[in-house]
Design a protein around this motif. Structure first.
Motif, PDB file in Angstrom:
ATOM      1  N   PRO A 100      28.904  54.037  -7.808  1.00 29.25           N
ATOM      2  CA  PRO A 100      29.157  54.437  -9.196  1.00 29.25           C
ATOM      3  C   PRO A 100      29.375  53.297 -10.189  1.00 29.25           C
ATOM      4  CG  PRO A 100      31.119  54.792  -7.889  1.00 29.25           C
ATOM      5  CD  PRO A 100      30.031  54.373  -6.937  1.00 29.25           C
ATOM      6  N   ILE A 101      29.718  52.136  -9.695  1.00 30.22           N
ATOM      7  CA  ILE A 101      29.985  51.003 -10.579  1.00 30.22           C
ATOM      8  C   ILE A 101      28.785  50.066 -10.578  1.00 30.22           C
ATOM      9  CG2 ILE A 101      31.520  49.053 -11.056  1.00 30.22           C
ATOM     10  CD1 ILE A 101      32.880  51.794 -11.375  1.00 30.22           C
ATOM     11  N   PHE A 102      28.406  49.640 -11.766  1.00 31.64           N
ATOM     12  CA  PHE A 102      27.264  48.755 -11.961  1.00 31.64           C
ATOM     13  C   PHE A 102      27.796  47.445 -12.524  1.00 31.64           C
ATOM     14  CE2 PHE A 102      23.953  47.272 -14.982  1.00 31.64           C
ATOM     15  CZ  PHE A 102      22.929  47.058 -14.084  1.00 31.64           C
ATOM     16  N   VAL A 103      27.500  46.342 -11.859  1.00 31.59           N
ATOM     17  CA  VAL A 103      27.917  45.020 -12.319  1.00 31.59           C
ATOM     18  C   VAL A 103      26.659  44.184 -12.507  1.00 31.59           C
ATOM     19  CG1 VAL A 103      29.264  42.955 -11.767  1.00 31.59           C
ATOM     20  CG2 VAL A 103      30.105  45.205 -11.076  1.00 31.59           C
ATOM     21  N   GLN A 104      26.544  43.556 -13.671  1.00 35.02           N
ATOM     22  CA  GLN A 104      25.346  42.791 -13.979  1.00 35.02           C
ATOM     23  C   GLN A 104      25.724  41.538 -14.755  1.00 35.02           C
ATOM     24  OE1 GLN A 104      22.572  44.492 -16.906  1.00 35.02           O
ATOM     25  NE2 GLN A 104      20.968  44.248 -15.360  1.00 35.02           N
ATOM     26  N   GLU A 105      25.130  40.415 -14.384  1.00 32.31           N
ATOM     27  CA  GLU A 105      25.397  39.165 -15.104  1.00 32.31           C
ATOM     28  C   GLU A 105      24.791  39.240 -16.501  1.00 32.31           C
ATOM     29  OE1 GLU A 105      25.571  34.841 -13.496  1.00 32.31           O
ATOM     30  OE2 GLU A 105      23.527  35.147 -14.243  1.00 32.31           O
ATOM     31  N   ARG A 106      25.580  38.908 -17.498  1.00 33.78           N
ATOM     32  CA  ARG A 106      25.144  38.937 -18.891  1.00 33.78           C
ATOM     33  C   ARG A 106      25.495  37.625 -19.568  1.00 33.78           C
ATOM     34  NH1 ARG A 106      24.069  44.280 -21.132  1.00 33.78           N
ATOM     35  NH2 ARG A 106      23.540  45.537 -19.318  1.00 33.78           N
ATOM     36  N   VAL A 107      24.915  37.436 -20.748  1.00 33.66           N
ATOM     37  CA  VAL A 107      25.168  36.240 -21.558  1.00 33.66           C
ATOM     38  C   VAL A 107      26.421  36.498 -22.390  1.00 33.66           C
ATOM     39  CG1 VAL A 107      24.247  34.680 -23.305  1.00 33.66           C
ATOM     40  CG2 VAL A 107      22.684  35.799 -21.689  1.00 33.66           C
ATOM     41  N   GLY A 108      27.412  35.624 -22.233  1.00 35.70           N
ATOM     42  CA  GLY A 108      28.660  35.770 -22.960  1.00 35.70           C
ATOM     43  C   GLY A 108      28.791  34.771 -24.099  1.00 35.70           C
ATOM     44  N   ARG A 109      30.019  34.607 -24.543  1.00 33.53           N
ATOM     45  CA  ARG A 109      30.314  33.663 -25.632  1.00 33.53           C
ATOM     46  C   ARG A 109      29.879  32.265 -25.218  1.00 33.53           C
ATOM     47  NH1 ARG A 109      36.163  32.953 -28.544  1.00 33.53           N
ATOM     48  NH2 ARG A 109      35.324  32.053 -30.446  1.00 33.53           N
ATOM     49  N   HIS A 110      29.285  31.551 -26.133  1.00 35.58           N
ATOM     50  CA  HIS A 110      28.746  30.197 -25.903  1.00 35.58           C
ATOM     51  C   HIS A 110      27.708  30.187 -24.780  1.00 35.58           C
ATOM     52  CE1 HIS A 110      31.728  28.876 -28.738  1.00 35.58           C
ATOM     53  NE2 HIS A 110      32.726  29.229 -27.947  1.00 35.58           N
ATOM     54  N   LYS A 111      27.057  31.326 -24.589  1.00 37.58           N
ATOM     55  CA  LYS A 111      25.996  31.510 -23.584  1.00 37.58           C
ATOM     56  C   LYS A 111      26.485  31.309 -22.152  1.00 37.58           C
ATOM     57  CE  LYS A 111      22.752  28.960 -25.498  1.00 37.58           C
ATOM     58  NZ  LYS A 111      21.443  28.405 -25.772  1.00 37.58           N
ATOM     59  N   LYS A 112      27.772  31.520 -21.924  1.00 34.93           N
ATOM     60  CA  LYS A 112      28.313  31.423 -20.566  1.00 34.93           C
ATOM     61  C   LYS A 112      28.131  32.776 -19.874  1.00 34.93           C
ATOM     62  CE  LYS A 112      31.585  27.794 -21.499  1.00 34.93           C
ATOM     63  NZ  LYS A 112      32.974  27.405 -21.630  1.00 34.93           N
ATOM     64  N   PRO A 113      27.783  32.751 -18.596  1.00 31.25           N
ATOM     65  CA  PRO A 113      27.587  34.010 -17.876  1.00 31.25           C
ATOM     66  C   PRO A 113      28.907  34.711 -17.565  1.00 31.25           C
ATOM     67  CG  PRO A 113      27.263  32.151 -16.400  1.00 31.25           C
ATOM     68  CD  PRO A 113      27.481  31.585 -17.778  1.00 31.25           C
ATOM     69  N   PHE A 114      28.852  36.032 -17.557  1.00 31.96           N
ATOM     70  CA  PHE A 114      29.972  36.837 -17.088  1.00 31.96           C
ATOM     71  C   PHE A 114      29.403  38.107 -16.482  1.00 31.96           C
ATOM     72  CE2 PHE A 114      29.214  38.890 -21.094  1.00 31.96           C
ATOM     73  CZ  PHE A 114      29.686  40.183 -20.969  1.00 31.96           C
ATOM     74  N   ASN A 115      30.200  38.787 -15.687  1.00 28.15           N
ATOM     75  CA  ASN A 115      29.760  40.014 -15.023  1.00 28.15           C
ATOM     76  C   ASN A 115      30.223  41.233 -15.808  1.00 28.15           C
ATOM     77  OD1 ASN A 115      28.402  38.862 -12.798  1.00 28.15           O
ATOM     78  ND2 ASN A 115      30.356  38.394 -11.859  1.00 28.15           N
ATOM     79  N   LEU A 116      29.285  41.905 -16.436  1.00 29.16           N
ATOM     80  CA  LEU A 116      29.543  43.123 -17.198  1.00 29.16           C
ATOM     81  C   LEU A 116      29.736  44.280 -16.227  1.00 29.16           C
ATOM     82  CD1 LEU A 116      28.947  44.324 -20.337  1.00 29.16           C
ATOM     83  CD2 LEU A 116      27.145  45.389 -19.025  1.00 29.16           C
ATOM     84  N   ILE A 117      30.739  45.106 -16.493  1.00 25.61           N
ATOM     85  CA  ILE A 117      31.056  46.237 -15.624  1.00 25.61           C
ATOM     86  C   ILE A 117      30.785  47.536 -16.389  1.00 25.61           C
ATOM     87  CG2 ILE A 117      32.846  47.339 -14.226  1.00 25.61           C
ATOM     88  CD1 ILE A 117      34.366  44.585 -14.436  1.00 25.61           C
TER      89      ILE A 117
END
Length: 171
Positions: free
Chosen positions: A24-41
């Protein structure tokens, strides 16, 4: 506060999602502040086998029945409150994109959009502008950031919570 009040919904959707997709949970790497990666939930709205692409490039047939409901009600976005608590996102800001969306990254980078935290909602979302139009999206994100104040912050949140904006398009 949102996580405290919404935990029953999060729990119910997680349990139903187990029966829907098994994951049920989807985690995907996204572009964050200053183009740093983070895992969106997020809550999973598409079948587990769906390729990791921007929503507008995914097939409508990959959306599950539960997923269609979650997208329509925007409940699929609620787990992103965890990203907000972690300081990776804001409630309002430019929607975080994938690293393979090179045109959007270029457009946003040129306008300084990545200087801000990405958000769960914003001007583009409530006006049905998604990642399928990178130039327009980047301009809209910049406009929102330039004009954002406390009143508009809550206007975007309330507009999203009351159903304005259709969310990400799926082909």
């Amino acid at each position: 506060m949102g996580l405290v009040f919404l935990w029953p919904i999060l729990l119910i959707v997680t349990i139903i999602g187990l029966f829907d997709t098994g994951s049920p949970i989807f985690v995907q790497e996204r572009v964050g502040r200053h183009k740093k990666p983070f895992n969106l939930i997020k809550f999973r709205t598409m079948s587990v086998e769906t390729e990791s692409v921007a929503s507008h490039l995914a097939s409508r047939s990959s959306i599950t029945k539960l997923g269609a409901f979650l997208r329509k009600t925007k409940i699929d976005e609620l787990p992103q409150l965890i990203n907000v608590v972690k300081g990776e996102m804001s409630l309002v800001g430019p929607r975080p994109n994938l690293f393979n969306q090179e045109k959007l990254i270029s457009e946003r980078d040129a306008l300084g959009v990545y200087d801000a935290l990405p958000g769960i909602t914003g001007l583009a979302q409530v006006n049905n502008i998604d990642m399928s139009t990178p130039e327009l999206l980047a301009k809209t994100d910049r406009e929102m950031l330039d004009k954002l104040n406390l009143r508009l912050y809550f206007v975007y949140i309330i507009a999203t919570a009351t159903g304005k904006g259709a969310g990400d398009r799926v082909s």
